[in-house]
Design a protein around this motif. Structure first.
Motif, PDB file in Angstrom:
ATOM      1  N   GLY A  47       0.771  -1.225   0.000  1.00  0.00           N
ATOM      2  CA  GLY A  47       0.000   0.000   0.000  1.00  0.00           C
ATOM      3  C   GLY A  47       0.806   1.281   0.000  1.00  0.00           C
ATOM      4  N   ILE A  48       2.113   1.188  -0.114  1.00  0.00           N
ATOM      5  CA  ILE A  48       2.957   2.376  -0.029  1.00  0.00           C
ATOM      6  C   ILE A  48       3.783   2.556  -1.298  1.00  0.00           C
ATOM      7  N   ASN A  49       4.109   3.799  -1.559  1.00  0.00           N
ATOM      8  CA  ASN A  49       4.963   4.124  -2.703  1.00  0.00           C
ATOM      9  C   ASN A  49       6.421   3.970  -2.306  1.00  0.00           C
ATOM     10  N   MET A  50       7.243   3.544  -3.263  1.00  0.00           N
ATOM     11  CA  MET A  50       8.645   3.260  -2.954  1.00  0.00           C
ATOM     12  C   MET A  50       9.583   4.040  -3.865  1.00  0.00           C
ATOM     13  N   GLY A  51      10.633   4.568  -3.277  1.00  0.00           N
ATOM     14  CA  GLY A  51      11.586   5.342  -4.049  1.00  0.00           C
ATOM     15  C   GLY A  51      13.014   4.845  -3.878  1.00  0.00           C
ATOM     16  N   TRP A  52      13.846   5.258  -4.816  1.00  0.00           N
ATOM     17  CA  TRP A  52      15.291   5.041  -4.734  1.00  0.00           C
ATOM     18  C   TRP A  52      15.981   6.407  -4.736  1.00  0.00           C
ATOM     19  N   PHE A  53      16.962   6.538  -3.868  1.00  0.00           N
ATOM     20  CA  PHE A  53      17.805   7.722  -3.795  1.00  0.00           C
ATOM     21  C   PHE A  53      19.259   7.274  -3.867  1.00  0.00           C
ATOM     22  N   VAL A  75      16.263   9.384  -7.299  1.00  0.00           N
ATOM     23  CA  VAL A  75      16.549   8.630  -8.510  1.00  0.00           C
ATOM     24  C   VAL A  75      15.252   8.194  -9.209  1.00  0.00           C
ATOM     25  N   ALA A  76      14.375   7.516  -8.463  1.00  0.00           N
ATOM     26  CA  ALA A  76      13.164   6.980  -9.091  1.00  0.00           C
ATOM     27  C   ALA A  76      12.115   6.685  -8.027  1.00  0.00           C
ATOM     28  N   LEU A  77      10.849   6.653  -8.466  1.00  0.00           N
ATOM     29  CA  LEU A  77       9.716   6.432  -7.563  1.00  0.00           C
ATOM     30  C   LEU A  77       8.677   5.584  -8.284  1.00  0.00           C
ATOM     31  N   ILE A  78       8.075   4.654  -7.557  1.00  0.00           N
ATOM     32  CA  ILE A  78       7.032   3.809  -8.126  1.00  0.00           C
ATOM     33  C   ILE A  78       5.842   3.798  -7.187  1.00  0.00           C
ATOM     34  N   TYR A 105      12.733  -3.042  -7.038  1.00  0.00           N
ATOM     35  CA  TYR A 105      13.969  -3.208  -7.786  1.00  0.00           C
ATOM     36  C   TYR A 105      14.370  -1.914  -8.493  1.00  0.00           C
ATOM     37  N   LEU A 106      15.657  -1.812  -8.766  1.00  0.00           N
ATOM     38  CA  LEU A 106      16.150  -0.740  -9.616  1.00  0.00           C
ATOM     39  C   LEU A 106      17.141  -1.371 -10.594  1.00  0.00           C
ATOM     40  N   GLN A 107      16.695  -1.508 -11.844  1.00  0.00           N
ATOM     41  CA  GLN A 107      17.568  -2.011 -12.899  1.00  0.00           C
ATOM     42  C   GLN A 107      18.338  -0.824 -13.472  1.00  0.00           C
ATOM     43  N   MET A 108      19.654  -0.901 -13.415  1.00  0.00           N
ATOM     44  CA  MET A 108      20.486   0.206 -13.865  1.00  0.00           C
ATOM     45  C   MET A 108      21.326  -0.265 -15.046  1.00  0.00           C
ATOM     46  N   ASN A 109      21.128   0.391 -16.172  1.00  0.00           N
ATOM     47  CA  ASN A 109      21.840   0.041 -17.407  1.00  0.00           C
ATOM     48  C   ASN A 109      22.712   1.211 -17.852  1.00  0.00           C
ATOM     49  N   SER A 110      23.649   0.922 -18.748  1.00  0.00           N
ATOM     50  CA  SER A 110      24.537   1.961 -19.289  1.00  0.00           C
ATOM     51  C   SER A 110      25.132   2.815 -18.171  1.00  0.00           C
ATOM     52  N   LEU A 111      25.657   2.163 -17.180  1.00  0.00           N
ATOM     53  CA  LEU A 111      26.161   2.878 -16.010  1.00  0.00           C
ATOM     54  C   LEU A 111      27.368   3.735 -16.347  1.00  0.00           C
ATOM     55  N   LYS A 112      27.447   4.854 -15.638  1.00  0.00           N
ATOM     56  CA  LYS A 112      28.516   5.824 -15.833  1.00  0.00           C
ATOM     57  C   LYS A 112      29.272   6.007 -14.521  1.00  0.00           C
ATOM     58  N   TYR A 119      10.931   9.451 -12.626  1.00  0.00           N
ATOM     59  CA  TYR A 119      12.380   9.324 -12.683  1.00  0.00           C
ATOM     60  C   TYR A 119      13.047  10.696 -12.645  1.00  0.00           C
ATOM     61  N   ALA A 120      14.209  10.740 -12.023  1.00  0.00           N
ATOM     62  CA  ALA A 120      15.066  11.906 -12.156  1.00  0.00           C
ATOM     63  C   ALA A 120      15.606  11.934 -13.581  1.00  0.00           C
ATOM     64  N   ASP A 121      15.949  13.126 -14.038  1.00  0.00           N
ATOM     65  CA  ASP A 121      16.475  13.246 -15.403  1.00  0.00           C
ATOM     66  C   ASP A 121      17.705  12.368 -15.607  1.00  0.00           C
ATOM     67  N   SER A 122      18.508  12.231 -14.561  1.00  0.00           N
ATOM     68  CA  SER A 122      19.736  11.445 -14.665  1.00  0.00           C
ATOM     69  C   SER A 122      19.457   9.961 -14.847  1.00  0.00           C
ATOM     70  N   ALA A 123      18.250   9.517 -14.504  1.00  0.00           N
ATOM     71  CA  ALA A 123      17.896   8.106 -14.582  1.00  0.00           C
ATOM     72  C   ALA A 123      17.056   7.756 -15.811  1.00  0.00           C
ATOM     73  N   LYS A 124      16.424   8.732 -16.386  1.00  0.00           N
ATOM     74  CA  LYS A 124      15.529   8.476 -17.520  1.00  0.00           C
ATOM     75  C   LYS A 124      16.269   7.812 -18.678  1.00  0.00           C
ATOM     76  N   GLY A 125      15.667   6.744 -19.198  1.00  0.00           N
ATOM     77  CA  GLY A 125      16.243   6.052 -20.340  1.00  0.00           C
ATOM     78  C   GLY A 125      17.318   5.038 -19.997  1.00  0.00           C
ATOM     79  N   ARG A 126      17.787   5.041 -18.741  1.00  0.00           N
ATOM     80  CA  ARG A 126      18.837   4.092 -18.338  1.00  0.00           C
ATOM     81  C   ARG A 126      18.394   3.200 -17.173  1.00  0.00           C
ATOM     82  N   PHE A 127      17.620   3.733 -16.245  1.00  0.00           N
ATOM     83  CA  PHE A 127      17.203   2.999 -15.055  1.00  0.00           C
ATOM     84  C   PHE A 127      15.723   2.648 -15.151  1.00  0.00           C
ATOM     85  N   ILE A 128      15.384   1.504 -14.572  1.00  0.00           N
ATOM     86  CA  ILE A 128      13.984   1.069 -14.534  1.00  0.00           C
ATOM     87  C   ILE A 128      13.647   0.634 -13.122  1.00  0.00           C
TER      88      ILE A 128
END
Length: 122
Positions: free
Chosen positions: A31-37, A48-51, A80-87, A60-69
């Motif tokens: 019943g709760i929303n979850m975020g990543w920082f 970073v992201a919120l679901i 979960y936080l799937q992180m692709n194309s890591l920098k 999503y934060a701009d820094s995460a858009k298109g790379r993180f899910i």
């Protein structure tokens, strides 16, 4: 109060991927929303992201858009936080957190995990 434990961090080369997990226990997770920082050394904690609780809404934060899910499995009480194309600039301690609201402000989150280190080498 919900208890949160992150896992899945580690050392990865630039361009690689990692999937972070956050296991929840305690009050009703579904019943709760979850975020990543994340927080890099010498920097403030940043969103970073919120679901949403039902996975319908994502933010999503701009820094995460298109790379993180961000995703969640309420049957497993896990987000979960799937992180692709890591920098290299993604290097930080990553935290999951719980909120009844809908924002990227850390002050709106009531429960936090202990964090998991992600290091991206160049």
């Amino acid at each position: 109060q919900v208890q949160l434990v992150e896992s899945g961090g580690g050392l990865v080369q630039a361009g690689g991927s990692l999937r972070l997990s956050c296991a929840a226990s305690g009050r009703t997770f579904s019943g709760i929303n979850m975020g990543w920082f994340r927080q890099a050394p010498g920097k403030e904690r940043e969103f970073v992201a919120l679901i949403s609780w039902n996975s319908i809404s994502l933010y999503y934060a701009d820094s995460a858009k298109g790379r993180f899910i961000i995703s969640r499995d309420n049957a497993k009480n896990t987000v979960y936080l799937q992180m692709n194309s890591l920098k290299p600039e993604d290097t930080a301690v990553y935290y999951c957190a719980a909120t009844n609201g809908w924002s990227g402000r850390a002050s709106d989150y009531r429960s936090w995990g202990q964090g998991t280190q992600v290091t991206v080498s160049s």
